[in-house]
Design a protein around this motif. Structure first.
Motif, PDB file in Angstrom:
ATOM      1  N   PHE A   1      18.689  24.096 -41.517  1.00 38.67           N
ATOM      2  CA  PHE A   1      19.474  24.641 -42.629  1.00 38.67           C
ATOM      3  C   PHE A   1      18.722  24.369 -43.928  1.00 38.67           C
ATOM      4  CE2 PHE A   1      22.539  24.980 -45.946  1.00 38.67           C
ATOM      5  CZ  PHE A   1      23.663  25.661 -45.485  1.00 38.67           C
ATOM      6  N   LYS A   2      18.074  25.403 -44.462  1.00 40.06           N
ATOM      7  CA  LYS A   2      17.325  25.229 -45.711  1.00 40.06           C
ATOM      8  C   LYS A   2      18.172  25.768 -46.857  1.00 40.06           C
ATOM      9  CE  LYS A   2      12.941  25.764 -47.823  1.00 40.06           C
ATOM     10  NZ  LYS A   2      11.761  26.478 -48.072  1.00 40.06           N
TER      11      LYS A   2
ATOM     12  N   VAL B   1      21.809  17.087 -48.932  1.00 42.77           N
ATOM     13  CA  VAL B   1      20.765  18.060 -48.604  1.00 42.77           C
ATOM     14  C   VAL B   1      19.455  17.308 -48.470  1.00 42.77           C
ATOM     15  CG1 VAL B   1      19.532  20.134 -49.368  1.00 42.77           C
ATOM     16  CG2 VAL B   1      21.967  19.881 -49.854  1.00 42.77           C
ATOM     17  N   GLY B   2      18.841  17.357 -47.285  1.00 39.27           N
ATOM     18  CA  GLY B   2      17.569  16.669 -47.036  1.00 39.27           C
ATOM     19  C   GLY B   2      17.760  15.510 -46.089  1.00 39.27           C
TER      20      GLY B   2
ATOM     21  N   VAL C   1       9.984   4.740 -50.792  1.00 44.82           N
ATOM     22  CA  VAL C   1      11.180   4.723 -49.944  1.00 44.82           C
ATOM     23  C   VAL C   1      12.116   3.602 -50.388  1.00 44.82           C
ATOM     24  CG1 VAL C   1      12.050   4.419 -47.603  1.00 44.82           C
ATOM     25  CG2 VAL C   1       9.916   5.655 -47.976  1.00 44.82           C
TER      26      VAL C   1
ATOM     27  N   PRO D   1       1.660   5.581 -54.521  1.00 43.90           N
ATOM     28  CA  PRO D   1       1.951   4.694 -53.381  1.00 43.90           C
ATOM     29  C   PRO D   1       1.266   3.321 -53.446  1.00 43.90           C
ATOM     30  CG  PRO D   1       0.393   6.384 -52.694  1.00 43.90           C
ATOM     31  CD  PRO D   1       0.765   6.683 -54.116  1.00 43.90           C
TER      32      PRO D   1
ATOM     33  N   VAL E   1      -4.349   9.290 -45.573  1.00 46.38           N
ATOM     34  CA  VAL E   1      -3.791   8.291 -44.649  1.00 46.38           C
ATOM     35  C   VAL E   1      -4.293   8.537 -43.236  1.00 46.38           C
ATOM     36  CG1 VAL E   1      -1.674   7.978 -46.027  1.00 46.38           C
ATOM     37  CG2 VAL E   1      -1.650   9.555 -44.110  1.00 46.38           C
TER      38      VAL E   1
ATOM     39  N   LEU F   1      22.318  18.189 -44.264  1.00 42.46           N
ATOM     40  CA  LEU F   1      21.619  19.455 -44.011  1.00 42.46           C
ATOM     41  C   LEU F   1      20.115  19.222 -44.069  1.00 42.46           C
ATOM     42  CD1 LEU F   1      23.706  21.738 -46.431  1.00 42.46           C
ATOM     43  CD2 LEU F   1      24.217  21.081 -44.063  1.00 42.46           C
ATOM     44  N   GLU F   2      19.396  19.597 -43.028  1.00 45.23           N
ATOM     45  CA  GLU F   2      17.950  19.395 -43.001  1.00 45.23           C
ATOM     46  C   GLU F   2      17.253  20.719 -42.696  1.00 45.23           C
ATOM     47  OE1 GLU F   2      15.456  17.291 -43.678  1.00 45.23           O
ATOM     48  OE2 GLU F   2      14.097  18.721 -42.699  1.00 45.23           O
ATOM     49  N   ALA F   3      16.254  21.035 -43.523  1.00 44.21           N
ATOM     50  CA  ALA F   3      15.559  22.323 -43.367  1.00 44.21           C
ATOM     51  C   ALA F   3      14.809  22.424 -42.038  1.00 44.21           C
ATOM     52  CB  ALA F   3      14.579  22.502 -44.529  1.00 44.21           C
TER      53      ALA F   3
ATOM     54  N   GLN G   1       6.352   1.574 -52.901  1.00 42.76           N
ATOM     55  CA  GLN G   1       7.753   1.401 -53.313  1.00 42.76           C
ATOM     56  C   GLN G   1       8.623   2.649 -53.185  1.00 42.76           C
ATOM     57  OE1 GLN G   1       9.511  -1.350 -54.000  1.00 42.76           O
ATOM     58  NE2 GLN G   1       7.677  -2.414 -53.335  1.00 42.76           N
TER      59      GLN G   1
ATOM     60  N   GLY H   1      17.886  10.545 -47.365  1.00 43.94           N
ATOM     61  CA  GLY H   1      19.110  11.324 -47.147  1.00 43.94           C
ATOM     62  C   GLY H   1      19.845  10.863 -45.890  1.00 43.94           C
TER      63      GLY H   1
ATOM     64  N   ALA I   1      18.810  15.038 -51.636  1.00 42.21           N
ATOM     65  CA  ALA I   1      17.806  14.082 -51.127  1.00 42.21           C
ATOM     66  C   ALA I   1      16.680  14.902 -50.519  1.00 42.21           C
ATOM     67  CB  ALA I   1      18.452  13.167 -50.079  1.00 42.21           C
TER      68      ALA I   1
HETATM   69  C1  LIG Z   1       0.393   8.526 -48.743  1.00 46.39           C
HETATM   70  C2  LIG Z   1       1.723   7.982 -49.054  1.00 46.39           C
HETATM   71  C3  LIG Z   1       2.026   6.673 -48.699  1.00 46.39           C
HETATM   72  C4  LIG Z   1       3.283   6.135 -48.974  1.00 46.39           C
HETATM   73  N1  LIG Z   1       3.557   4.843 -48.645  1.00 46.39           N
HETATM   74  C5  LIG Z   1       4.779   4.305 -48.935  1.00 46.39           C
HETATM   75  C6  LIG Z   1       5.109   2.947 -48.629  1.00 46.39           C
HETATM   76  O1  LIG Z   1       4.330   2.173 -48.082  1.00 46.39           O
HETATM   77  N2  LIG Z   1       6.346   2.499 -48.958  1.00 46.39           N
HETATM   78  C7  LIG Z   1       7.266   3.308 -49.549  1.00 46.39           C
HETATM   79  O2  LIG Z   1       8.396   2.828 -49.831  1.00 46.39           O
HETATM   80  N3  LIG Z   1       6.987   4.592 -49.860  1.00 46.39           N
HETATM   81  C8  LIG Z   1       5.771   5.118 -49.566  1.00 46.39           C
HETATM   82  N4  LIG Z   1       5.492   6.410 -49.894  1.00 46.39           N
HETATM   83  C9  LIG Z   1       6.528   7.248 -50.516  1.00 46.39           C
HETATM   84  C10 LIG Z   1       7.506   7.762 -49.504  1.00 46.39           C
HETATM   85  O3  LIG Z   1       6.873   8.416 -48.434  1.00 46.39           O
HETATM   86  C11 LIG Z   1       8.509   8.706 -50.162  1.00 46.39           C
HETATM   87  O4  LIG Z   1       9.026   8.066 -51.313  1.00 46.39           O
HETATM   88  C12 LIG Z   1       9.656   9.009 -49.192  1.00 46.39           C
HETATM   89  O5  LIG Z   1       9.202   9.666 -48.043  1.00 46.39           O
HETATM   90  C13 LIG Z   1      10.728   9.857 -49.867  1.00 46.39           C
HETATM   91  O6  LIG Z   1      11.809  10.034 -48.975  1.00 46.39           O
HETATM   92  P1  LIG Z   1      12.905  11.145 -49.246  1.00 46.39           P
HETATM   93  O7  LIG Z   1      13.815  11.082 -48.055  1.00 46.39           O
HETATM   94  O8  LIG Z   1      13.448  10.980 -50.615  1.00 46.39           O
HETATM   95  O9  LIG Z   1      12.108  12.523 -49.280  1.00 46.39           O
HETATM   96  P2  LIG Z   1      11.306  13.267 -48.120  1.00 46.39           P
HETATM   97  O10 LIG Z   1      10.728  12.307 -47.148  1.00 46.39           O
HETATM   98  O11 LIG Z   1      10.368  14.214 -48.799  1.00 46.39           O
HETATM   99  O12 LIG Z   1      12.444  14.081 -47.346  1.00 46.39           O
HETATM  100  C14 LIG Z   1      13.032  15.239 -47.894  1.00 46.39           C
HETATM  101  C15 LIG Z   1      13.674  16.027 -46.757  1.00 46.39           C
HETATM  102  O13 LIG Z   1      14.377  17.141 -47.298  1.00 46.39           O
HETATM  103  C16 LIG Z   1      14.137  18.293 -46.526  1.00 46.39           C
HETATM  104  N5  LIG Z   1      14.300  19.465 -47.410  1.00 46.39           N
HETATM  105  C17 LIG Z   1      13.496  19.870 -48.418  1.00 46.39           C
HETATM  106  N6  LIG Z   1      13.998  20.971 -49.022  1.00 46.39           N
HETATM  107  C18 LIG Z   1      15.159  21.257 -48.388  1.00 46.39           C
HETATM  108  C19 LIG Z   1      16.149  22.286 -48.559  1.00 46.39           C
HETATM  109  N7  LIG Z   1      16.044  23.228 -49.513  1.00 46.39           N
HETATM  110  N8  LIG Z   1      17.232  22.296 -47.712  1.00 46.39           N
HETATM  111  C20 LIG Z   1      17.368  21.350 -46.742  1.00 46.39           C
HETATM  112  N9  LIG Z   1      16.450  20.354 -46.546  1.00 46.39           N
HETATM  113  C21 LIG Z   1      15.366  20.316 -47.364  1.00 46.39           C
HETATM  114  C22 LIG Z   1      12.699  18.107 -46.025  1.00 46.39           C
HETATM  115  O14 LIG Z   1      12.471  18.863 -44.840  1.00 46.39           O
HETATM  116  C23 LIG Z   1      12.668  16.595 -45.765  1.00 46.39           C
HETATM  117  O15 LIG Z   1      13.060  16.264 -44.463  1.00 46.39           O
HETATM  118  C24 LIG Z   1       4.253   6.954 -49.632  1.00 46.39           C
HETATM  119  C25 LIG Z   1       3.950   8.271 -49.987  1.00 46.39           C
HETATM  120  C26 LIG Z   1       2.695   8.786 -49.701  1.00 46.39           C
HETATM  121  C27 LIG Z   1       2.363  10.208 -50.094  1.00 46.39           C
END
Ligand SMILES: Cc1cc2nc3c(=O)[nH]c(=O)nc-3n(C[C@H](O)[C@H](O)[C@H](O)COP(=O)(O)OP(=O)(O)OC[C@H]3O[C@@H](n4cnc5c(N)ncnc54)[C@H](O)[C@@H]3O)c2cc1C
Length: 411
Positions: free
Chosen positions: A137-138, A11-12, A321, A315, A205, A36-38, A319, A17, A179
Motif C-alpha cells: 500500500f503506497k 504510513v511506512g 534509528v 551515520p 556498506v 501501511l507499507e509500500a 544515531q 513505523g 514514518a
Molecule cells: C549507511 C547507513 C548506515 C546507518 N547506520 C545506522 C546505525 O548504525 N544506527 C542508526 O541508528 N541508524 C543508522 N542509519 C540510519 C538509519 O538506517 C535510518 O535512520 C533508519 O533506517 C530510518 O528508519 P525509518 O523507519 O524512519 O525509515 P525507513 O527505514 O526509510 O523506512 C521507511 C518505510 O516507509 C515505506 N514507505 C515510503 N514511502 C511510502 C509511502 N508513500 N506509502 C507507504 N509506505 C512508504 C518504505 O518502503 C520503508 O519501508 C544508517 C543509515 C545509513 C544510510
C-alpha cells in the motif's frame, strides 16, 4: 483489507513505523491501528550470511524493543553486544578508548542487522489483534474532512499489465503518523518544508571477514575523506565478521564501488590500518548518498512525523534509528497522557507537545554530527591539532568519557 475507520494509521513499515505500531498496540489494546507499507516483500534474514545494513542500538532503543516483545526474539541470536569502542584520527596521534567497565555497564550497545530488527517487530505486530499490517500500500493521495484523514493508494498487483495496479480502497483515520522515510510523502502532502545539508559524501556498506577477532569492539577511524567504521557482528558462529560503514567523499566512494572485491578488500585493509589483520573477504557493497534533512515542523492537522520522515542524519555516530525510536517513545507518551485526560490523540496540543520535546533534541544532534563531520574533514594544521588534542583530552578524562557514554546510550 478491513475498511473500518482506524484510530491511528502509520504510513511506512520500516523499523521506526513498525515499532510505533507495536508500542501503541501494546499500551492501548482498545485503539484500532493500521500500518501501511509500500513494499510487499517480507524482511529476509539469511540463515548463513549477515545483512550489510546494521544498526547500533542504544540501551534506550533496546528497552523499547523489549517492551514490545521484539528484543526477546533477537537476544542471544543475531546481535552483538559491544563492550569497547576505539576511535582514532588518521592524521595524527589522537585517539579515544571507551570501555563499558568504566561506567559499570555490561556493554555499550548492540549491533543488530536491520532485517533482524524488522523481522522481530513484524512478528510481534502480527500477533497483536488490534494492528492491521497492509503491505503493498503506497500512499499517494488523501483528503481531510470533519477531523478525519482519508487515505488512498494504488495497491501493488503484479498481474496488472500497466504496472500501476488497481485503485485502492479508501482508508479513514483520526490520527496519521508519517514514518515513511527520508523522502516522506506524508511530509510533502502536509506541505512541511525541510532544511537540507548536502554532505557530498556517500556511505558505502558491506560485510568484511577479518583475519582476527573483532574483540566485541566498535572501531572507527576518521580519515580526511570521511569516517570508516567496523562494527562487530555475531550469531553465525565466529567473531571475525564486521559490518563496514565507510562514509567517503563522493568521488572516492564512486571509485571504491567500481573496484573488484579483491582490490576493494586490499584498499579497505589499508584504510583501516590492518587493525584486525588482513581482510579475507568482502560481501556485496551498497551505497547511500548522505544528506542531513530536518523537517521545519513535526506535525500538521491530525498528523505527526517520526523517524527519517522528520530528520535524517550522518551515520557517523550511528544515531538515525535511535533518534527515530526516541520519537516513538515520546509520541506514545504524549498519546498516553492525552488518553488519560480524555483528549483526542490527534488534537493539536498533543502533537505540539510531541514536537516541543523532540525537535530541539534532534536539531542539536544533527548540528553535532555536522560539526564532527566538518572538524574531521578539515585538513589544515590548526584543525588537525585541535581535533587530535581534543581526542587525547577526552581519553584522559574518565568523567568526560562517562558523560559521553551515558549520553550516547540515552541513559
Ligand atoms: C549507511 C547507513 C548506515 C546507518 N547506520 C545506522 C546505525 O548504525 N544506527 C542508526 O541508528 N541508524 C543508522 N542509519 C540510519 C538509519 O538506517 C535510518 O535512520 C533508519 O533506517 C530510518 O528508519 P525509518 O523507519 O524512519 O525509515 P525507513 O527505514 O526509510 O523506512 C521507511 C518505510 O516507509 C515505506 N514507505 C515510503 N514511502 C511510502 C509511502 N508513500 N506509502 C507507504 N509506505 C512508504 C518504505 O518502503 C520503508 O519501508 C544508517 C543509515 C545509513 C544510510
Amino acid at each position: 483489507m478491513n475498511r473500518q475507520r482506524m484510530d491511528v494509521t502509520i504510513v511506512g513499515g520500516g523499523m521506526v513505523g513498525t515499532a510505533q505500531a507495536a508500542l501503541l498496540a501494546v499500551r492501548h489494546p482498545h485503539l484500532r491501528i493500521s500500518l501501511l507499507e509500500a513494499s510487499d516483500m517480507d524482511p529476509v534474514v539469511k540463515p548463513d550470511a549477515y545483512d550489510a545494513r546494521v544498526v547500533a542500538l542504544t540501551e534506550a532503543s533496546r528497552e523499547l524493543l523489549e517492551e514490545v516483545g521484539a528484543w526477546q526474539l533477537i537476544a542471544g541470536k543475531r546481535e552483538c553486544p559491544y563492550t569497547q569502542m576505539r576511535v582514532w584520527d588518521a592524521d595524527g596521534t589522537g585517539s579515544v578508548y571507551f570501555d563499558c567497565r568504566d561506567v559499570k555497564l555490561p556493554n555499550l550497545g548492540h549491533i543488530v542487522e536491520n532485517n533482524v530488527v524488522l523481522q522481530a517487530l513484524r512478528e510481534r505486530i502480527e500477533a497483536l489483534p488490534n494492528v492491521e499490517l497492509v503491505t503493498g500500500f503506497k500512499l499517494e493521495s488523501w483528503w481531510r474532512d470533519c477531523g478525519l484523514w482519508h487515505l488512498q493508494s494504488r495497491l501493488h498487483d503484479r498481474s496488472d499489465d500497466d504496472g500501476l495496479g488497481e485503485e485502492s480502497p479508501v482508508l479513514t483515520t483520526r490520527l496519521l503518523i508519517g514514518a515513511d522515510g527520508a523522502r516522506s510523502r506524508v511530509r510533502d502532502l502536509l506541505r512541511i518544508r525541510t532544511r537540507d545539508v548536502e554532505y557530498k559524501q556517500t556511505a558505502l556498506v558491506c560485510v568484511a571477514r577479518c583475519e582476527q577477532s573483532h574483540e566485541s569492539t566498535a572501531w572507527q577511524r576518521f580519515l580526511s575523506t570521511g569516517p570508516l567504521a567496523f562494527l562487530p557482528l555475531a550469531g553465525l558462529g565466529d567473531d571475525n565478521h564486521c559490518a563496514v560503514v565507510w562514509s567517503a567523499d563522493d568521488e572516492l566512494a564512486r571509485e571504491l564501488m567500481m573496484l573488484d572485491d579483491k582490490a576493494f578488500a586490499l584498499y579497505l585493509e589499508k584504510a583501516f590500518e590492518s587493525r584486525l589483520g588482513g581482510i579475507e573477504s568482502v560481501s556485496e557493497r551498497f551505497s547511500f548518498a548522505l544528506r542531513a534533512r530536518h523537517a521545519e515542523a513535526y506535525y500538521g492537522p491530525g498528523a505527526a512525523l517520526i523517524g527519517d520522515a522528520a530528520h535524517s542524519i550522518h551515520p557517523l555516530a550511528g544515531q538515525g534509528v535511535n533518534l527515530g525510536l526516541m520519537d516513538v517513545r515520546v509520541l506514545t507518551e504524549e498519546i498516553d497522557r492525552a488518553l488519560s485526560r480524555d483528549i483526542a490523540p490527534s488534537h493539536a496540543s498533543v502533537l505540539a507537545r510531541y514536537q516541543r520535546r523532540r525537535r530541539g533534541e534532534n536539531a542539536a544532534t544533527l548540528k553535532a554530527m555536522s560539526t564532527f563531520k566538518s572538524l574531521f574533514g578539515a585538513g589544515d594544521l590548526h584543525w588537525r591539532w585541535l581535533r587530535n588534542t581534543g581526542l587525547s583530552m577526552v581519553d584522559a578524562s574518565p568523567l568526560l568519557k562517562k558523560r559521553i557514554i551515558m549520553r550516547a546510550m540515552s541513559i
